[in-house]
Design a protein around this motif. Structure first.
Motif, PDB file in Angstrom:
ATOM      1  N   HIS A 165      -3.378  -2.661   4.901  1.00 14.58           N
ATOM      2  CA  HIS A 165      -3.185  -1.762   6.037  1.00 14.58           C
ATOM      3  C   HIS A 165      -1.693  -1.558   6.329  1.00 14.58           C
ATOM      4  CE1 HIS A 165      -7.287  -0.913   7.195  1.00 14.58           C
ATOM      5  NE2 HIS A 165      -7.608  -2.172   7.031  1.00 14.58           N
ATOM      6  N   LEU A 166      -0.883  -2.596   6.119  1.00 15.44           N
ATOM      7  CA  LEU A 166       0.565  -2.451   6.329  1.00 15.44           C
ATOM      8  C   LEU A 166       1.187  -1.521   5.296  1.00 15.44           C
ATOM      9  CD1 LEU A 166       1.878  -5.992   7.341  1.00 15.44           C
ATOM     10  CD2 LEU A 166       2.062  -3.874   8.675  1.00 15.44           C
ATOM     11  N   ILE A 167       0.776  -1.672   4.051  1.00 22.26           N
ATOM     12  CA  ILE A 167       1.308  -0.786   2.995  1.00 22.26           C
ATOM     13  C   ILE A 167       1.062   0.674   3.386  1.00 22.26           C
ATOM     14  CG2 ILE A 167       1.012  -0.027   0.578  1.00 22.26           C
ATOM     15  CD1 ILE A 167       0.230  -3.015  -0.053  1.00 22.26           C
ATOM     16  N   LYS A 168      -0.193   0.955   3.821  1.00 24.65           N
ATOM     17  CA  LYS A 168      -0.525   2.329   4.201  1.00 24.65           C
ATOM     18  C   LYS A 168       0.294   2.801   5.400  1.00 24.65           C
ATOM     19  CE  LYS A 168      -5.282   1.676   3.204  1.00 24.65           C
ATOM     20  NZ  LYS A 168      -6.674   1.846   3.635  1.00 24.65           N
ATOM     21  N   ALA A 169       0.413   1.936   6.409  1.00 25.46           N
ATOM     22  CA  ALA A 169       1.129   2.330   7.634  1.00 25.46           C
ATOM     23  C   ALA A 169       2.612   2.570   7.342  1.00 25.46           C
ATOM     24  CB  ALA A 169       0.956   1.255   8.704  1.00 25.46           C
ATOM     25  N   PHE A 170       3.225   1.699   6.542  1.00 22.99           N
ATOM     26  CA  PHE A 170       4.649   1.863   6.207  1.00 22.99           C
ATOM     27  C   PHE A 170       4.854   3.118   5.356  1.00 22.99           C
ATOM     28  CE2 PHE A 170       5.390  -2.969   6.686  1.00 22.99           C
ATOM     29  CZ  PHE A 170       5.954  -2.800   7.936  1.00 22.99           C
ATOM     30  N   ASP A 171       3.959   3.313   4.400  1.00 26.18           N
ATOM     31  CA  ASP A 171       4.134   4.425   3.467  1.00 26.18           C
ATOM     32  C   ASP A 171       4.016   5.790   4.156  1.00 26.18           C
ATOM     33  OD1 ASP A 171       5.066   3.884   1.016  1.00 26.18           O
ATOM     34  OD2 ASP A 171       3.114   3.549   0.066  1.00 26.18           O
ATOM     35  N   LYS A 172       3.234   5.833   5.229  1.00 26.76           N
ATOM     36  CA  LYS A 172       3.069   7.080   5.976  1.00 26.76           C
ATOM     37  C   LYS A 172       4.350   7.494   6.673  1.00 26.76           C
ATOM     38  CE  LYS A 172      -1.680   7.046   7.465  1.00 26.76           C
ATOM     39  NZ  LYS A 172      -2.478   6.598   8.600  1.00 26.76           N
ATOM     40  N   ASN A 173       5.202   6.494   6.997  1.00 27.91           N
ATOM     41  CA  ASN A 173       6.403   6.786   7.764  1.00 27.91           C
ATOM     42  C   ASN A 173       7.549   7.202   6.840  1.00 27.91           C
ATOM     43  OD1 ASN A 173       9.059   6.050   9.232  1.00 27.91           O
ATOM     44  ND2 ASN A 173       7.485   6.138  10.820  1.00 27.91           N
ATOM     45  N   LYS A 174       8.226   8.272   7.230  1.00 27.88           N
ATOM     46  CA  LYS A 174       9.250   8.822   6.341  1.00 27.88           C
ATOM     47  C   LYS A 174      10.545   8.011   6.314  1.00 27.88           C
ATOM     48  CE  LYS A 174       7.353  13.410   6.327  1.00 27.88           C
ATOM     49  NZ  LYS A 174       7.122  14.552   7.186  1.00 27.88           N
TER      50      LYS A 174
END
Lengths: 253, 253
Positions: B15-24
């Motif tokens: 879930h962290l990978i996804k949340a971080f990756d979404k942020n530019k």
């Protein structure tokens, strides 16, 4: 137009008056209340009475008073062979005086005067002696709610007990979480998204499938650390019993 | 661009990978996972390593592994004086090897692989040894969440215990409600609006103000009827203890 009379002025009575009045096919023709002022904000004063002998004709009389008063109120009604229902989760159908046709109209929700409720999402559990009365109650219930269930008295009793677990007891665990936060100077707000997600999860998953945490993992190290952290005997005791209960579920699988 | 490396491949890591990756403003430059295939769907394979010696330079290393493995993983990192945090609610800051600058990045939520989560609503509890590291962690956390808290290790421990009450134990009460429904042939669905409303209520009311039901009213007749209805010893026992607990709260007022 379906004519309804509400007897009572508490939380359930007030929310029912509002829900019925919103619907164009139902008219609340009268409300009986010993405290007339309690419902004065909801309807015109000629429609409020505190005298059973003034009660008008209606298709449905809804007794929404405290559990202990239901039997007495039903026997004081000065008419016969009309449809009379109560709204309680724990009082039997037999408590209603036999001189009228009886039924149950039980909205399963936690009502408080402050909070507005969307009645369309509240399950209404119905029961009646006669099949024709049941069909009529179903018609009325479906005008205000999308979730109407046929529930007999035994099932209704079980639902009322189950509701104590998922409402009152759950709220007590929120209270204990709040106490632990206060004792340790942490804002309870930090826990609120978790509280909502915990409720949301069981909308689609079974509670058994939704379970996580040290008890279900049998993580003895964390359980021991938590019991060591808790100083209050009541908190400790409930921690132990619910941990045990989670672990016993696992064994039943 | 803030460079982050995630160590781990479980629920929290994913879930962290996804949340971080979404942020530019954040780039997940690498993920360490002993099971490379566990995160293969989340990023390109050159970015996944199972060898500590291949770890690249980054502004932040997030150890999201099981509690028991945190200390060992932190001591195996082949570098010094970089910012290394773990994501656990119950492991202390001291568990991390002193050769690096340490901190905590604890997202307080129940994660399951199936359910999508909206990270912006998840509280992130931060702690660090150095003030400058804290400011940096705050900046990163605020890029993915609207709810960022400074929480020391003692507070975090208390939050983790409180979370067990409002999440795992609450879910166990849902499970018991479900059992009572099954035993009495009632659909659990009837209880779902009540479950949601019970959670919603404490978003604005304190749990103490939100309480209703037979225990807080001290309605001995209903309590006795419920205890008589329940046949299972575990259900009976938990009913008694939580009723008592609600009534003791009242006395504390």
């Amino acid at each position: 137009m379906i004519k309804v009379i509400i007897i009572g002025s508490g939380n359930v009575a007030q929310h029912l008056i509002k829900a019925f009045d919103k619907n164009k096919k139902i008219e609340v023709v009268q409300v009986f209340s010993r405290q007339k002022e309690a419902v004065a904000h909801l309807l015109d004063s000629p429609k409020i009475t505190d005298n059973f002998n003034d009660l008008k004709d209606a298709d449905l009389y809804v007794i929404a008073v405290s559990d202990d008063a239901i039997a007495a109120v039903s026997s004081q009604l000065p008419f016969e062979n009309r449809l009379v229902v109560h709204t309680s989760g724990s009082v039997s159908l037999e408590a209603l005086d036999k001189k009228n046709r009886n039924g149950i109209f039980y909205p399963l929700q936690t009502f408080s005067k402050k909070a507005e409720v969307d009645f369309s999402k509240i399950p209404i559990c119905l029961e009646s002696e006669k099949e024709t009365d049941f069909e009529f109650l179903k018609k009325v219930a479906e005008l205000i709610s999308q979730k109407v269930y046929k529930i007999n008295s035994g099932q209704r009793k079980s639902l009322h007990v189950a509701a104590v677990f998922v409402n009152n007891f759950v709220n007590q665990l929120y209270q204990m979480g709040n106490e632990i936060c206060i004792e340790n100077d942490v804002p309870f707000d930090v826990l609120k998204p978790l509280i909502q997600e915990t409720a949301n999860k069981v909308m689609t998953l079974s509670p058994k499938d939704a379970q996580t945490g040290p008890a279900i993992r049998n993580d003895q190290k964390t359980i021991a650390a938590h019991l060591d952290f808790l100083k209050d005997e009541n908190q400790k005791n409930i921690y132990k019993i619910l941990t045990q209960s989670i672990q016993n579920n696992g064994k039943k699988l």
